[in-house]
Design a protein around this motif. Structure first.
Motif, PDB file in Angstrom:
ATOM      1  N   PHE A   1      15.077 -15.119  11.225  1.00 23.45           N
ATOM      2  CA  PHE A   1      14.431 -16.289  11.830  1.00 23.45           C
ATOM      3  C   PHE A   1      15.449 -17.113  12.607  1.00 23.45           C
ATOM      4  O   PHE A   1      15.202 -17.517  13.745  1.00 23.45           O
ATOM      5  CB  PHE A   1      13.783 -17.121  10.726  1.00 23.45           C
ATOM      6  CG  PHE A   1      13.141 -18.384  11.223  1.00 23.45           C
ATOM      7  CD1 PHE A   1      11.927 -18.341  11.895  1.00 23.45           C
ATOM      8  CD2 PHE A   1      13.748 -19.616  11.028  1.00 23.45           C
ATOM      9  CE1 PHE A   1      11.328 -19.502  12.364  1.00 23.45           C
ATOM     10  CE2 PHE A   1      13.158 -20.784  11.486  1.00 23.45           C
ATOM     11  CZ  PHE A   1      11.949 -20.724  12.155  1.00 23.45           C
ATOM     12  N   LEU A   2      16.610 -17.337  11.988  1.00 23.80           N
ATOM     13  CA  LEU A   2      17.612 -18.184  12.656  1.00 23.80           C
ATOM     14  C   LEU A   2      18.236 -17.476  13.850  1.00 23.80           C
ATOM     15  O   LEU A   2      18.609 -18.123  14.832  1.00 23.80           O
ATOM     16  CB  LEU A   2      18.688 -18.616  11.655  1.00 23.80           C
ATOM     17  CG  LEU A   2      18.196 -19.622  10.604  1.00 23.80           C
ATOM     18  CD1 LEU A   2      19.261 -19.900   9.572  1.00 23.80           C
ATOM     19  CD2 LEU A   2      17.759 -20.927  11.275  1.00 23.80           C
ATOM     20  N   ASP A   3      18.325 -16.124  13.764  1.00 28.38           N
ATOM     21  CA  ASP A   3      18.873 -15.381  14.905  1.00 28.38           C
ATOM     22  C   ASP A   3      18.023 -15.580  16.151  1.00 28.38           C
ATOM     23  O   ASP A   3      18.537 -15.606  17.268  1.00 28.38           O
ATOM     24  CB  ASP A   3      18.942 -13.882  14.574  1.00 28.38           C
ATOM     25  CG  ASP A   3      20.155 -13.578  13.699  1.00 28.38           C
ATOM     26  OD1 ASP A   3      21.001 -14.489  13.569  1.00 28.38           O
ATOM     27  OD2 ASP A   3      20.236 -12.476  13.143  1.00 28.38           O
ATOM     28  N   GLN A   4      16.719 -15.722  15.945  1.00 23.60           N
ATOM     29  CA  GLN A   4      15.829 -15.936  17.093  1.00 23.60           C
ATOM     30  C   GLN A   4      16.179 -17.205  17.860  1.00 23.60           C
ATOM     31  O   GLN A   4      15.949 -17.297  19.056  1.00 23.60           O
ATOM     32  CB  GLN A   4      14.388 -16.066  16.614  1.00 23.60           C
ATOM     33  CG  GLN A   4      13.714 -14.750  16.371  1.00 23.60           C
ATOM     34  CD  GLN A   4      12.259 -14.958  16.009  1.00 23.60           C
ATOM     35  OE1 GLN A   4      11.743 -16.067  16.056  1.00 23.60           O
ATOM     36  NE2 GLN A   4      11.608 -13.886  15.656  1.00 23.60           N
ATOM     37  N   ALA A   5      16.690 -18.182  17.135  1.00 21.12           N
ATOM     38  CA  ALA A   5      17.001 -19.472  17.772  1.00 21.12           C
ATOM     39  C   ALA A   5      18.169 -19.356  18.732  1.00 21.12           C
ATOM     40  O   ALA A   5      18.426 -20.268  19.520  1.00 21.12           O
ATOM     41  CB  ALA A   5      17.284 -20.516  16.707  1.00 21.12           C
ATOM     42  N   GLU A   6      18.881 -18.218  18.682  1.00 23.94           N
ATOM     43  CA  GLU A   6      20.007 -18.006  19.604  1.00 23.94           C
ATOM     44  C   GLU A   6      19.583 -18.190  21.059  1.00 23.94           C
ATOM     45  O   GLU A   6      20.355 -18.632  21.889  1.00 23.94           O
ATOM     46  CB  GLU A   6      20.569 -16.593  19.435  1.00 23.94           C
ATOM     47  CG  GLU A   6      21.577 -16.448  18.310  1.00 23.94           C
ATOM     48  CD  GLU A   6      22.848 -17.251  18.539  1.00 23.94           C
ATOM     49  OE1 GLU A   6      23.331 -17.309  19.680  1.00 23.94           O
ATOM     50  OE2 GLU A   6      23.343 -17.845  17.561  1.00 23.94           O
ATOM     51  N   ARG A   7      18.309 -17.838  21.326  1.00 23.11           N
ATOM     52  CA  ARG A   7      17.829 -17.910  22.726  1.00 23.11           C
ATOM     53  C   ARG A   7      17.885 -19.328  23.268  1.00 23.11           C
ATOM     54  O   ARG A   7      17.906 -19.544  24.470  1.00 23.11           O
ATOM     55  CB  ARG A   7      16.411 -17.356  22.825  1.00 23.11           C
ATOM     56  CG  ARG A   7      15.365 -18.202  22.108  1.00 23.11           C
ATOM     57  CD  ARG A   7      14.128 -17.388  21.799  1.00 23.11           C
ATOM     58  NE  ARG A   7      13.486 -17.885  20.600  1.00 23.11           N
ATOM     59  CZ  ARG A   7      12.318 -18.494  20.561  1.00 23.11           C
ATOM     60  NH1 ARG A   7      11.634 -18.674  21.655  1.00 23.11           N
ATOM     61  NH2 ARG A   7      11.809 -18.918  19.434  1.00 23.11           N
ATOM     62  N   PHE A   8      17.886 -20.329  22.370  1.00 22.13           N
ATOM     63  CA  PHE A   8      17.935 -21.716  22.848  1.00 22.13           C
ATOM     64  C   PHE A   8      19.336 -22.110  23.293  1.00 22.13           C
ATOM     65  O   PHE A   8      19.526 -23.094  23.985  1.00 22.13           O
ATOM     66  CB  PHE A   8      17.509 -22.676  21.739  1.00 22.13           C
ATOM     67  CG  PHE A   8      16.090 -22.487  21.286  1.00 22.13           C
ATOM     68  CD1 PHE A   8      15.086 -22.218  22.206  1.00 22.13           C
ATOM     69  CD2 PHE A   8      15.763 -22.589  19.954  1.00 22.13           C
ATOM     70  CE1 PHE A   8      13.783 -22.048  21.792  1.00 22.13           C
ATOM     71  CE2 PHE A   8      14.462 -22.419  19.529  1.00 22.13           C
ATOM     72  CZ  PHE A   8      13.469 -22.148  20.453  1.00 22.13           C
ATOM     73  N   ARG A   9      20.316 -21.331  22.830  1.00 21.84           N
ATOM     74  CA  ARG A   9      21.694 -21.769  22.998  1.00 21.84           C
ATOM     75  C   ARG A   9      22.100 -21.883  24.468  1.00 21.84           C
ATOM     76  O   ARG A   9      22.636 -22.903  24.897  1.00 21.84           O
ATOM     77  CB  ARG A   9      22.610 -20.806  22.263  1.00 21.84           C
ATOM     78  CG  ARG A   9      23.956 -21.384  21.979  1.00 21.84           C
ATOM     79  CD  ARG A   9      24.752 -20.464  21.111  1.00 21.84           C
ATOM     80  NE  ARG A   9      26.078 -21.019  20.900  1.00 21.84           N
ATOM     81  CZ  ARG A   9      26.948 -20.495  20.074  1.00 21.84           C
ATOM     82  NH1 ARG A   9      26.641 -19.426  19.376  1.00 21.84           N
ATOM     83  NH2 ARG A   9      28.140 -21.032  19.932  1.00 21.84           N
TER      84      ARG A   9
ATOM     85  N   ASP B   1      20.115 -21.968  26.987  1.00 25.20           N
ATOM     86  CA  ASP B   1      19.210 -22.958  27.555  1.00 25.20           C
ATOM     87  C   ASP B   1      19.790 -24.362  27.428  1.00 25.20           C
ATOM     88  O   ASP B   1      19.817 -25.140  28.385  1.00 25.20           O
ATOM     89  CB  ASP B   1      17.942 -22.893  26.698  1.00 25.20           C
ATOM     90  CG  ASP B   1      16.716 -22.874  27.531  1.00 25.20           C
ATOM     91  OD1 ASP B   1      16.853 -22.546  28.715  1.00 25.20           O
ATOM     92  OD2 ASP B   1      15.633 -23.188  27.009  1.00 25.20           O
TER      93      ASP B   1
END
Lengths: 319, 414
Positions: free
Chosen positions: A305-313, A315
């Protein structure tokens, strides 16, 4: 009078082509003119006192002009002294028009009421209207029951139901008004039925989309799904209303309904989308919670789940 | 080298002053008022105090007194006014945002620097705090020293005496006229706080080449905050995050002594809910601007239950509770970005949850982020655990590390 009627009907038309009155004829002579001793009196200053005779026989109708000043015209083009008339033929005298009709003749398609055909006619049935209204009330009542945690009193119900129902009545009245303008019949019940079904459809669509989005964890798709469901329901409703009030091409109406619905429902969403970068010091949360039993997929691992948040980085780095 | 110089100064212990009027008379010329001038208005927009320390012309104050120079460089300028009315401009040389200190230089006025105390005085010793409260002139406040604050994240001294707005950045002196701490904040009723002088020494000993540009200052603040958050995470995250039992749930709790927790319970008859709260937060934060504080860890666990609502209505109530963040971080458009959020099911130890995780970046301080985490358990029909975590001013890796540890500490034992 109808015992010996030949079946021929003489229609007196106004200048707009609408039927002013109908005269059922009998074999014999039918006198037409301005004077009151005629069989058919025309209140028209350009018609002679005794303008013409119609000789009616079972085989047909003949017109005999009685040396009128302004003459007797067939189809406004040919001045005649004697003529045989056929079904649907028009005779012009002064500013008046007479039309001969045989009841045996079929009504030409162009004269038919063009506004109540096909699947939308089901809304004419009282049972269907009743069912639509019940469905809408059930949907609104269910919504009120889920939203309201105070004991469901008559007051709360009235409050939760009053505005949507008033809105629905207004909507139906609006369409009936347009219906009346276009075809002289308001068809209020029909439009009320369509509106009620649309109201229930909106509720069922939204709830269905949210339930599905929760069950399968399609969280980000939920707002788009809701938007799609709303545009579809409103589009179908507009199409049904249009089919009823106006004689037009089906595909054109369908296209119009979809476009109007998309603009109507989509523009607030478009506005939100355009303002998505406006600053907000709070996170824009769109929680989607249903009872645990509605969950149909397994949760992710914490790391996944937290790995998915990488895409915000990346951005965020650009800001 | 400079530290030696300071310690050397500390070695030359002046005569002991016993009376407040002696302290005032001896050191009043070392304390200045600092004014933050709004250039457009041509008038002061904020006031504080400062004192001469270290090298000639150097003045120590609080970061929060002069933060406008860093955050809005074109808008403000800093000026000093000495006790005898002498005025002049100040330049910002260096800052320590974590400990709320700033080092400035006067444009001409040179006064001997105050000495710094080599050791903290005994608890109960008399201290004198000097400063310019409420812009009403230089004031001396006598009080007592009460040691280090217990259980705080950022090292502070407890001074029992009234420090008031405008005195920020002024010195607190011992009987020898040596600086023990720097006035920084108050909790009211004579409970006041000082920045320990060792952080002043560290700031004075740092490399100072001249007036710092805004970019240099921002880089300085970023680096300090990144170092600080690493300390914070190292002090909080062991092998496993400690946890506690809250009803049938296992929740992350008691993470560190500097995180203070409170509990509460209430009935909400309007929504037909029973609520049990367990809320924890760091006692302290770091001032970056009037609209942004950072260096914060806050979390809250709510056990929500109902006797009378069915699952559908109960979870609708939980959904409504989740629309608005239960814990908030401030920040405005000039300091932070918008949040980016994602939601989904997460399987913690026997506890399936719906989790929303949001992150945002600091605009001027590279490499620093805030996070907002919100969870709702999905196991029981009439009871649920809703938890929230906010982290302010962390590196991306540490946000992830902390959040992972936090989520990993949840569990369910019916």
């Amino acid at each position: 009078m109808n015992e010996t009627a030949t079946g021929w009907v003489l229609e007196v038309l106004d200048r707009g082509g609408r039927v002013l009155r109908r005269v059922w004829t009998q074999p014999g002579v039918l006198r037409v003119g301005r004077a009151l001793d005629n069989d058919v009196v025309l209140d028209d200053p350009f018609v002679d006192a005794h303008h013409l005779d119609l000789v009616v026989t079972p085989e047909g109708v003949h017109v005999e002009d009685r040396d009128s000043m302004n003459g007797t015209w067939l189809a406004a083009r040919r001045r005649v002294r004697h003529a045989s008339l056929s079904d649907g033929q028009k005779v012009q005298v002064g500013h008046s028009t007479l039309r001969l009709r045989s009841p045996a003749a079929s009504v030409p398609p162009a004269w038919r009421d063009a506004t109540s055909h096909g699947w939308v006619s089901v809304f004419r049935r009282p049972l269907v209207l009743f069912a639509c209204l019940v469905l809408a009330i059930l949907a609104l009542g269910f919504d009120a029951w889920v939203e309201e945690t105070r004991s469901l009193s008559a007051g709360i119900l009235a409050n939760q139901l009053a505005y949507p129902i008033l809105g629905l009545l207004f909507w139906a009245a609006l369409w009936s008004g347009m219906n009346r303008v276009s075809s002289h019949q308001p068809n209020f019940g029909v439009h009320l039925g369509i509106g009620a079904l649309a109201l229930a459809g909106l509720f069922i669509g939204d709830q269905g989309v949210r339930l599905l989005a929760f069950a399968f964890d399609w969280h980000d798709a939920a707002p788009w799904g809701e938007l799609g469901a709303e545009i579809t329901v409103i589009g179908l409703a507009l199409f049904a209303h249009l089919q009823y009030i106006a004689h037009g091409r089906r595909s054109l109406q369908a296209l119009g309904a979809v476009v109007v619905s998309a603009v109507l429902i989509g523009s607030p969403a478009l506005g939100d989308w355009l303002r998505r970068d406006d600053f907000n010091s709070l996170p824009a949360l769109n929680p989607l919670l249903k009872p645990p039993a509605a969950r149909l997929v397994e949760g992710q691992s914490i790391e996944g789940f937290l790995d998915q948040a990488e895409r915000f980085r990346d951005d965020l780095r650009q800001e | 080298m400079l530290a030696c110089l300071l310690l050397g100064l500390a070695g030359m212990v002046p005569a002991v002053a016993q009376e407040t009027e002696e302290v005032y008379a001896a050191w009043k010329d070392r304390v200045v008022q600092i004014r933050l001038i709004d250039r457009a208005a041509g008038s002061k927009a904020g006031i504080g105090s400062g004192f001469f320390a270290g090298r000639p012309g150097w003045v120590i104050s609080n970061y929060h007194v002069v933060a406008g120079l860093v955050n809005d460089p074109g808008r403000f300028e800093a000026r000093y006014v000495a006790d005898d009315g002498q005025e002049g401009a100040l330049e910002l040389l260096a800052v320590d945002a974590v400990h709320d200190l700033a080092l400035l230089r006067t444009d001409g006025l040179r006064r001997p620097p105050l000495g710094v105390a080599a050791a903290l005085p005994a608890r109960g010793a008399r201290l004198w705090s000097l400063g310019y409260p409420f812009d009403i002139g230089l004031t001396i406040v006598e009080g007592t020293f009460n040691g280090h604050l217990q259980n705080t994240l950022y090292d502070k001294l407890h001074f029992t005496g009234s420090i008031n707005p405008g005195m920020s950045g002024g010195p607190a002196l011992d009987a020898h006229g040596q600086v023990v701490g720097v006035n920084v904040s108050t909790a009211g009723n004579q409970v006041s706080f000082l920045v320990p002088v060792r952080h002043v020494i560290a700031l004075l000993s740092g490399e100072v080449t001249g007036p710092a540009s805004t970019e240099q200052l921002n880089a300085m603040v970023s680096a300090q905050l990144l170092t600080n958050q690493q300390v914070l995470v190292d002090r909080t995250l062991g092998a496993d995050l400690p946890h506690a039992r809250l009803h049938s749930y296992q929740v992350p709790a008691g993470l560190a002594d500097f995180i203070n927790c409170w509990g509460n319970s209430e009935e909400d008859p309007e929504n037909r809910l029973d609520l049990v709260y367990y809320a924890c937060q760091t006692r302290d934060d770091i001032f970056l601007s009037s609209s942004l504080r950072t260096g914060i860890i806050e979390y809250q666990h709510d056990v929500v239950s109902t006797d009378s609502l069915g699952p559908l209505r109960f979870y609708r109530q939980l959904e409504r509770r989740s629309y608005y963040p239960r814990l908030r971080l401030d920040g405005d458009e000039s300091t932070v970005s918008n949040y980016r959020c994602q939601s989904g099911f997460v399987q913690a130890d026997g506890l399936p949850m719906k989790v929303t995780y949001c992150v945002r970046a600091y605009r001027k301080l590279a490499g620093l982020y805030d996070a907002y985490l919100s969870t709702t358990s999905l196991v029981e029909d009439r009871q649920a655990l809703q938890s929230t975590l906010v982290l302010a001013g962390f590196s991306w890796e540490n946000l992830e590390r902390f959040t992972e540890g936090f989520l990993g500490a949840f569990g369910w034992q019916p």
